[in-house]
Scaffold this active site. Structure first.
Site, PDB file in Angstrom:
ATOM      1  N   LYS A  22       8.814  -1.993  -3.297  1.00  9.67           N
ATOM      2  CA  LYS A  22       7.814  -0.993  -2.391  1.00  9.67           C
ATOM      3  C   LYS A  22       7.474  -1.665  -1.049  1.00  9.67           C
ATOM      4  O   LYS A  22       7.459  -1.340   0.011  1.00  9.67           O
ATOM      5  CB  LYS A  22       6.788  -0.377  -3.292  1.00  9.67           C
ATOM      6  CG  LYS A  22       5.750   0.334  -2.377  1.00  9.67           C
ATOM      7  CD  LYS A  22       4.752   1.170  -3.146  1.00  9.67           C
ATOM      8  CE  LYS A  22       3.629   0.374  -3.470  1.00  9.67           C
ATOM      9  NZ  LYS A  22       2.582   0.303  -2.258  1.00  9.67           N
ATOM     10  N   ASN A  23       6.655  -2.861  -1.203  1.00  9.08           N
ATOM     11  CA  ASN A  23       5.626  -3.393  -0.255  1.00  9.08           C
ATOM     12  C   ASN A  23       6.814  -4.175   0.829  1.00  9.08           C
ATOM     13  O   ASN A  23       6.319  -4.495   2.022  1.00  9.08           O
ATOM     14  CB  ASN A  23       4.854  -4.370  -0.826  1.00  9.08           C
ATOM     15  CG  ASN A  23       3.601  -3.581  -1.358  1.00  9.08           C
ATOM     16  OD1 ASN A  23       3.509  -2.224  -1.401  1.00  9.08           O
ATOM     17  ND2 ASN A  23       2.743  -4.368  -1.944  1.00  9.08           N
ATOM     18  N   ARG A  92      -2.193   4.856   3.254  1.00  8.38           N
ATOM     19  CA  ARG A  92      -2.352   3.829   4.477  1.00  8.38           C
ATOM     20  C   ARG A  92      -1.584   3.052   5.261  1.00  8.38           C
ATOM     21  O   ARG A  92      -1.617   2.793   6.597  1.00  8.38           O
ATOM     22  CB  ARG A  92      -3.586   3.114   3.637  1.00  8.38           C
ATOM     23  CG  ARG A  92      -4.751   3.692   3.478  1.00  8.38           C
ATOM     24  CD  ARG A  92      -6.084   2.557   2.954  1.00  8.38           C
ATOM     25  NE  ARG A  92      -6.501   2.006   4.155  1.00  8.38           N
ATOM     26  CZ  ARG A  92      -6.568   0.931   4.830  1.00  8.38           C
ATOM     27  NH1 ARG A  92      -5.234   0.248   4.838  1.00  8.38           N
ATOM     28  NH2 ARG A  92      -7.242   0.504   5.849  1.00  8.38           N
ATOM     29  N   CYS A 116      -9.908   3.842   0.617  1.00  8.05           N
ATOM     30  CA  CYS A 116      -9.181   4.637  -0.178  1.00  8.05           C
ATOM     31  C   CYS A 116      -9.515   4.117  -1.702  1.00  8.05           C
ATOM     32  O   CYS A 116     -10.870   3.437  -1.898  1.00  8.05           O
ATOM     33  CB  CYS A 116      -7.807   4.116  -0.091  1.00  8.05           C
ATOM     34  SG  CYS A 116      -7.408   2.408  -0.922  1.00  8.05           S
ATOM     35  N   ARG A 121     -11.076  -1.103   3.045  1.00  7.94           N
ATOM     36  CA  ARG A 121      -9.730  -1.161   3.600  1.00  7.94           C
ATOM     37  C   ARG A 121      -9.717  -1.301   5.301  1.00  7.94           C
ATOM     38  O   ARG A 121      -9.178  -0.071   5.807  1.00  7.94           O
ATOM     39  CB  ARG A 121      -8.793  -0.766   3.155  1.00  7.94           C
ATOM     40  CG  ARG A 121      -8.440  -0.868   1.535  1.00  7.94           C
ATOM     41  CD  ARG A 121      -7.506  -0.301   1.038  1.00  7.94           C
ATOM     42  NE  ARG A 121      -6.274  -1.071   1.050  1.00  7.94           N
ATOM     43  CZ  ARG A 121      -4.965  -0.570   0.586  1.00  7.94           C
ATOM     44  NH1 ARG A 121      -4.897   0.182  -0.217  1.00  7.94           N
ATOM     45  NH2 ARG A 121      -3.885  -1.392   0.764  1.00  7.94           N
ATOM     46  N   PRO A 122     -10.607  -1.885   6.048  1.00  9.11           N
ATOM     47  CA  PRO A 122     -10.619  -1.628   7.441  1.00  9.11           C
ATOM     48  C   PRO A 122      -9.450  -2.103   8.146  1.00  9.11           C
ATOM     49  O   PRO A 122      -8.787  -2.765   7.467  1.00  9.11           O
ATOM     50  CB  PRO A 122     -11.832  -2.324   7.803  1.00  9.11           C
ATOM     51  CG  PRO A 122     -11.922  -3.443   6.755  1.00  9.11           C
ATOM     52  CD  PRO A 122     -11.516  -2.927   5.444  1.00  9.11           C
ATOM     53  N   ILE A 123      -9.295  -1.714   9.420  1.00 10.30           N
ATOM     54  CA  ILE A 123      -8.030  -2.428  10.012  1.00 10.30           C
ATOM     55  C   ILE A 123      -8.436  -3.111  11.366  1.00 10.30           C
ATOM     56  O   ILE A 123      -7.859  -3.129  12.398  1.00 10.30           O
ATOM     57  CB  ILE A 123      -6.977  -1.063  10.427  1.00 10.30           C
ATOM     58  CG1 ILE A 123      -8.038  -0.054  11.335  1.00 10.30           C
ATOM     59  CG2 ILE A 123      -6.207  -0.539   9.186  1.00 10.30           C
ATOM     60  CD1 ILE A 123      -7.189   0.956  12.150  1.00 10.30           C
ATOM     61  N   ASP A 124      -9.727  -3.707  11.360  1.00  8.02           N
ATOM     62  CA  ASP A 124     -10.358  -4.379  12.426  1.00  8.02           C
ATOM     63  C   ASP A 124      -9.208  -5.650  12.898  1.00  8.02           C
ATOM     64  O   ASP A 124      -9.196  -5.877  14.174  1.00  8.02           O
ATOM     65  CB  ASP A 124     -11.591  -4.895  12.218  1.00  8.02           C
ATOM     66  CG  ASP A 124     -12.028  -5.558  10.926  1.00  8.02           C
ATOM     67  OD1 ASP A 124     -10.970  -5.396  10.020  1.00  8.02           O
ATOM     68  OD2 ASP A 124     -12.769  -6.255  10.801  1.00  8.02           O
ATOM     69  N   ASP A 307      -2.487  -6.943  -7.180  1.00 10.85           N
ATOM     70  CA  ASP A 307      -1.548  -5.734  -7.773  1.00 10.85           C
ATOM     71  C   ASP A 307      -1.352  -5.876  -9.194  1.00 10.85           C
ATOM     72  O   ASP A 307      -0.937  -4.932  -9.687  1.00 10.85           O
ATOM     73  CB  ASP A 307      -0.573  -5.402  -6.947  1.00 10.85           C
ATOM     74  CG  ASP A 307      -0.812  -4.895  -5.316  1.00 10.85           C
ATOM     75  OD1 ASP A 307      -2.243  -4.358  -5.161  1.00 10.85           O
ATOM     76  OD2 ASP A 307      -0.074  -4.858  -4.501  1.00 10.85           O
ATOM     77  N   ILE A 329     -10.064  -9.454  -3.880  1.00 11.83           N
ATOM     78  CA  ILE A 329      -9.382  -9.016  -2.531  1.00 11.83           C
ATOM     79  C   ILE A 329     -10.055  -7.341  -2.236  1.00 11.83           C
ATOM     80  O   ILE A 329     -10.443  -7.404  -1.214  1.00 11.83           O
ATOM     81  CB  ILE A 329      -7.847  -8.739  -2.740  1.00 11.83           C
ATOM     82  CG1 ILE A 329      -7.356 -10.204  -3.183  1.00 11.83           C
ATOM     83  CG2 ILE A 329      -7.327  -8.394  -1.291  1.00 11.83           C
ATOM     84  CD1 ILE A 329      -7.171 -11.259  -2.408  1.00 11.83           C
ATOM     85  N   ARG A 401       3.957   6.747  -6.739  1.00 12.88           N
ATOM     86  CA  ARG A 401       3.810   6.258  -5.342  1.00 12.88           C
ATOM     87  C   ARG A 401       4.754   4.946  -5.467  1.00 12.88           C
ATOM     88  O   ARG A 401       5.062   4.388  -4.496  1.00 12.88           O
ATOM     89  CB  ARG A 401       2.496   5.978  -4.924  1.00 12.88           C
ATOM     90  CG  ARG A 401       1.667   7.152  -4.462  1.00 12.88           C
ATOM     91  CD  ARG A 401       0.629   6.748  -3.906  1.00 12.88           C
ATOM     92  NE  ARG A 401       0.566   5.360  -3.227  1.00 12.88           N
ATOM     93  CZ  ARG A 401      -0.126   4.697  -3.072  1.00 12.88           C
ATOM     94  NH1 ARG A 401      -1.430   4.804  -3.718  1.00 12.88           N
ATOM     95  NH2 ARG A 401       0.082   3.605  -2.376  1.00 12.88           N
TER      96      ARG A 401
END
Ligand code: UD1
Length: 425
Positions: A22-23, A92, A116, A121-124, A307, A329, A401
């Site tokens: 998946k990833n 996301r 989530c 889970r920021p995206i800075d 995970d 994490i 998912r």
């Protein structure tokens, strides 16, 4: 929404092939927009997250087609470089289209992803890196929408504060068709980042240092058509290893990502499992009582993966003594604790340090539990396999998912498991 019904007590035995990753699939599907042509992805898992990435491709104007597990993407034409709020809210990883669409169209409009169930889970890191690469960012609708544009992406030195998987991938995606050279320091070393680099290299990108903390991307003018086979999914493989361990089974996993799960294999061996690795296969068998693990900490690759934290917690619930897990994490990844407690587990949380202390109970009992997130849900299925009686895992859509068909796979190893309606008992 469906549930999964598991009748515990069967020891898993036999042989099972591991699905594609998946990833690895998600960033590579985003990367297909960089090629004004056809990409063929083999061994692509048919999971909800992949279907969702494909839906976005179609909204962008690309054409897609499946043949078995081979996905064909025709990205000759992009009609609109924008990813809707609904898409980002659903998944996301849609944020991977940020770098990919900037690379292809020099412009992207995308909703700002919220937190989530597993954390903020920021995206800075993603946005700061784009700014350094000559991208202008505007925030619309009270910051809910990001509009990014540039006349040319220009390579630069990017220092990541933390080796974020998604930020590393977004920088690589943006840099592939840029002017000049981008150097990423403290890059993520996850195998799925390496896989994205391998895909892009085969399509004509110039990348060195993949798999290390220093990646260099020299921009090229264009990419070309490519056929690429995706690696097997290391987290699905790890999940099924914990299922074999928890049921004291003896099974072989084929198409196994050997060499990419060493941290998990090390811990399972410490817990008393026997694991034999071959070129592409692994045999897992567990004959002795499971042993506790004094301390496990989740870390970026090659450390123990976040995970796999929930699945390992299930195994440790069955061990003979006390174990400690520290989640380093994601800050909210202990929602399974309450569910496992319903099944008789003894777990206490030290929330200030994000630590879980698990006292093995030897046996869990079946009941109705709820899946809060993808890996947490899979971990509850593993708990159900080992439990006495029947477990109903509600919210099975979250498991779909990432797992093509967890019931098909575990049934093939002799488990008594099937999908059922949400209110089944
Ligand atoms: C990816 C994986 C996910 C895995 C995670 C960590 C995919 C599709 N998802 O998620 O399964 O659990 O890596 O291995 O590959 N962070 C920031 N700012 C940022 C970006 C990240 O503070 O701009 C923080 C996050 O909140 C988190 C940590 O960095 O605490 C790691 O996140 P990251 O590696 O980016 O995870 P994802 O790429 O979202």
């Amino acid at each position: 929404m469906s549930s999964i019904k598991v009748v515990g007590g069967e020891q898993l035995k036999g042989e099972l092939k591991i699905q594609g990753s998946k990833n690895a699939a998600l960033p590579i599907i985003a990367a297909t927009v960089l090629n004004k042509g056809i990409t063929t992805l083999k061994n692509c898992p048919k999971i909800l997250d992949v279907l969702h990435m494909i839906k976005i491709l179609e909204e962008l104007g690309c054409k897609t087609k499946w043949q078995g597990n081979t996905l064909f993407v025709d990205s000759s034409v992009i009609t609109s470089p924008s990813v809707s709020e609904e898409s980002v809210r659903k998944m996301r990883s849609s944020i991977l289209y940020l770098g990919a669409l900037l690379g292809r169209c020099h412009e992207v409009t995308i909703a700002y992803p919220g937190g989530c169930s597993i954390g903020k889970r920021p995206i800075d890191y993603h946005l700061n890196a784009m700014t350094k690469m000559n991208v202008t960012e505007e925030f619309l609708n009270d910051g809910e929408i990001i509009h990014c544009y540039t006349n040319e992406i220009v390579g630069n030195d990017i220092f990541l504060e933390f080796p974020s998987v998604g930020a590393t991938q977004n920088v690589i995606l943006a840099a592939a068709l840029s002017q000049g050279t981008t150097r990423i320091f403290n890059a993520a070393r996850e195998p799925e980042v390496t896989e994205l680099c391998s895909y892009l290299q085969e399509a004509g990108a110039r990348i060195s240092g993949k798999g290390t903390a220093y990646i260099q991307v020299e921009g090229v003018k264009e990419l070309h058509d490519v056929t690429f086979t995706l690696m097997p999914d290391r987290i699905v493989a790890g999940t099924y290893m914990t299922a074999i361990a928890a049921t004291y089974g003896d099974a072989v996993l084929t198409d196994f990502p050997v060499g990419k799960l060493d941290a998990v294999i090390r811990i399972l061996r410490k817990a008393g499992c026997s694991i034999e690795t071959y070129e592409n296969n692994v045999r897992v068998y567990c004959q002795k009582k499971l042993q506790p693990i004094e301390f496990i900490k989740t870390q970026p690759y090659p450390g123990f993966p976040t995970d796999m934290q929930s699945q390992m917690m299930t195994v440790l619930c069955l061990a003979d003594g006390k174990s400690t897990i520290a989640e380093e994490i994601f800050e909210s990844r202990y929602q399974n604790v309450e569910e496992l407690r319903k099944m008789g587990a003894e777990i206490s949380l030290e929330s200030s340090e994000n630590k879980a202390i698990i006292t093995g109970v030897g046996r869990l009992h079946g009941t109705v539990v709820k899946s809060h997130d993808l890996r947490g849900g899979a971990a509850l299925v593993v708990a159900g396999l080992a439990a006495e009686g029947t477990t109903i895992v509600q919210g099975a859509t979250s498991i779909e998912r990432g797992y093509e068909d967890i019931c098909r796979d575990l049934s093939a190893l002799g488990a008594n498991i099937r999908y059922c309606s949400e209110n089944a008992s």
